[in-house]
Design an enzyme around this catalytic site. Structure first.
Site, short mmCIF file in Angstrom:
data_model
loop_
_atom_site.label_atom_id
_atom_site.label_comp_id
_atom_site.label_asym_id
_atom_site.label_seq_id
_atom_site.Cartn_x
_atom_site.Cartn_y
_atom_site.Cartn_z
N GLU A 223 0.98 -0.96 -0.28
CA GLU A 223 0.07 -0.08 -0.01
C GLU A 223 1.18 1.46 0.07
O GLU A 223 1.95 1.44 0.32
CB GLU A 223 -1.08 0.05 1.73
CG GLU A 223 -1.67 -1.29 0.76
CD GLU A 223 -2.43 -1.39 2.62
OE1 GLU A 223 -2.86 -0.24 3.23
OE2 GLU A 223 -2.80 -3.08 3.41
N GLU A 315 -9.18 5.75 3.29
CA GLU A 315 -9.38 4.54 4.63
C GLU A 315 -9.15 5.26 5.77
O GLU A 315 -8.62 6.59 5.68
CB GLU A 315 -8.69 3.40 4.71
CG GLU A 315 -8.94 2.72 5.78
CD GLU A 315 -7.72 1.52 6.20
OE1 GLU A 315 -7.62 0.76 6.72
OE2 GLU A 315 -7.08 1.59 4.62
#
Length: 400
Positions: A223, A315
């Site tokens: 990520e 997120e």
């Protein structure tokens, strides 16, 4: 469980890289009053490697220039005899070039070269890498000494999950997803904001996910992106876990970047590229024009070959204090419908195929289970290629 994260962050408004590969260690809650400070100091000694030079940043950080062969990556048992690769054998071809004529001037972000505040006071010499020094108070803020520097573990969402109940005391997403093929990396341009985070144990991030395997037993992810406030976490940030091998002497993972976007004003954006170098068996990270480092494929199980899914978006960790949804913002804190200059965006979204070409993703779907809190919209044009606007304010009259 196969999950271990290496997260490369730039603090406050942060760059973030997360790699999930090996078993996580979940520490219990530590009572500070009963915990000896020498345990904390032992952890600091492990994290803070001996420096050849140290630089004081204007924001109070200390950047240690550590010999490249003494970096935390080589604490990993699989890397004890690893030979450092200073550069990838190739880059993906077909890099997206913006057609500036097709974009209204008001829709142009400002692409910035890497600038961190510590650069004002010095640079690290060749043969070293800059590492932000960890402080005692940062470890004491964590849920436990073992959990310091780790990203709270969350489910990597499937597009079909939107029909399932959502636990508000967990991770929330607004993203787009592509899956169903073999993927060897992705490139995208993200603009950077400074979202408001309600409490210190929550975070807000914007990033890309490269995923293989499945949660909870066999999950690998890489990520990369930026993050706001995230020291109380699970899976590792920056170089806190061994595994990511840094080669750049210009970028301090965890150091503050200097330019962020402002509502209705200048938009600052950065390119992220992660790709698999099959010749040298490594996943490489490039930020802007700077190749930062790599993860050897020997550290992975499923990602040793390729990814099965790639995601782009935001997120938030929502603890729902007092039974209410968090006010932690995602992106700019504004919904995607507000558009350029007001909402966060990711543009020029591409994937790396099996021939090492950067191409447009096919079959992209949206995922925003709590769309009244955080949402996402996608589009495509000649100037931005595939792009998304995403984010939101969190708690509001429609998101209690």
């Amino acid at each position: 469980m196969i999950t271990h994260s290496v997260v490369v962050v730039v603090r406050r408004w942060l760059l973030v890289l997360i790699v999930v590969l090996l078993p996580l260690c979940y520490g219990g809650i530590v009572s500070i009053s009963g915990q000896k400070l020498d345990d904390v100091d032992k952890q600091l000694k492990h994290l803070n490697k001996p420096a050849l030079k140290s630089i004081k940043s204007p924001d109070g950080d200390i950047i240690d220039c550590v010999h490249i062969s003494h970096q935390p990556a080589f604490d990993h048992p699989l890397l004890k005899n690893h030979t450092i690769q200073m550069r990838p054998s190739y880059h993906p071809e077909g890099l997206f070039e913006e057609n500036k004529e097709s974009i209204p001037k008001s829709n142009e972000g400002i692409s910035k070269s890497i600038t961190q505040l510590w650069h004002l006071n010095g640079r690290c010499p060749e043969g070293t890498i800059p590492i932000r020094r960890t402080k005692r108070k940062e470890i004491l803020r964590a849920r436990s000494i073992k959990s310091f520097g780790k990203k709270q573990h969350g489910i990597i969402p499937e597009p079909t999950m939107s029909t399932q109940p959502i636990n508000l005391s967990a991770h929330e997403y607004a993203m787009v997803v592509v899956q169903g093929d073999k993927y060897y990396g992705t490139k995208a341009t993200m603009n950077v904001w400074k979202p408001i985070v309600q409490q210190s144990n929550e975070f807000s991030l914007s990033q890309l996910w490269i995923v293989a395997g499945s949660y909870p037993s066999n999950l690998n992810t890489i990520e990369a992106g930026w993050q706001r406030d995230a020291y109380n976490t699970t899976g590792c940030y920056n170089l806190f876990c061994s595994g990511f091998i840094q080669t750049s002497n210009k970028m301090a993972l965890g150091g503050t970047i200097s330019s962020i976007s402002a509502y209705g004003s200048s938009q600052y954006e950065y390119n992220f590229l992660v790709w698999k170098d099959t010749t040298r068996s490594a996943w490489w990270l490039q930020f802007g024009n700077e190749v930062v480092g790599y993860w050897p494929t020997s550290l992975f199980s499923y990602l040793a070959d390729s990814a099965s899914k790639i995601e782009w978006g935001g997120e938030v960790l929502n603890y729902a204090s007092g039974g209410q949804h968090t006010t932690t913002q995602m992106g700019s804190g504004h919904f995607p419908k507000e558009g350029f200059g007001k909402a966060s965006y990711i543009k020029n979204i591409q994937i790396v195929d099996g021939s090492n070409n950067l191409i447009a993703p096919i079959g992209v779907s949206t995922f925003a289970p709590q769309s009244n809190c955080y949402n996402v919209r996608m589009g495509n044009n000649n100037g931005w290629g595939h792009y998304i606007y995403y984010g939101g304010p969190g708690r509001n009259p429609n998101c209690p």
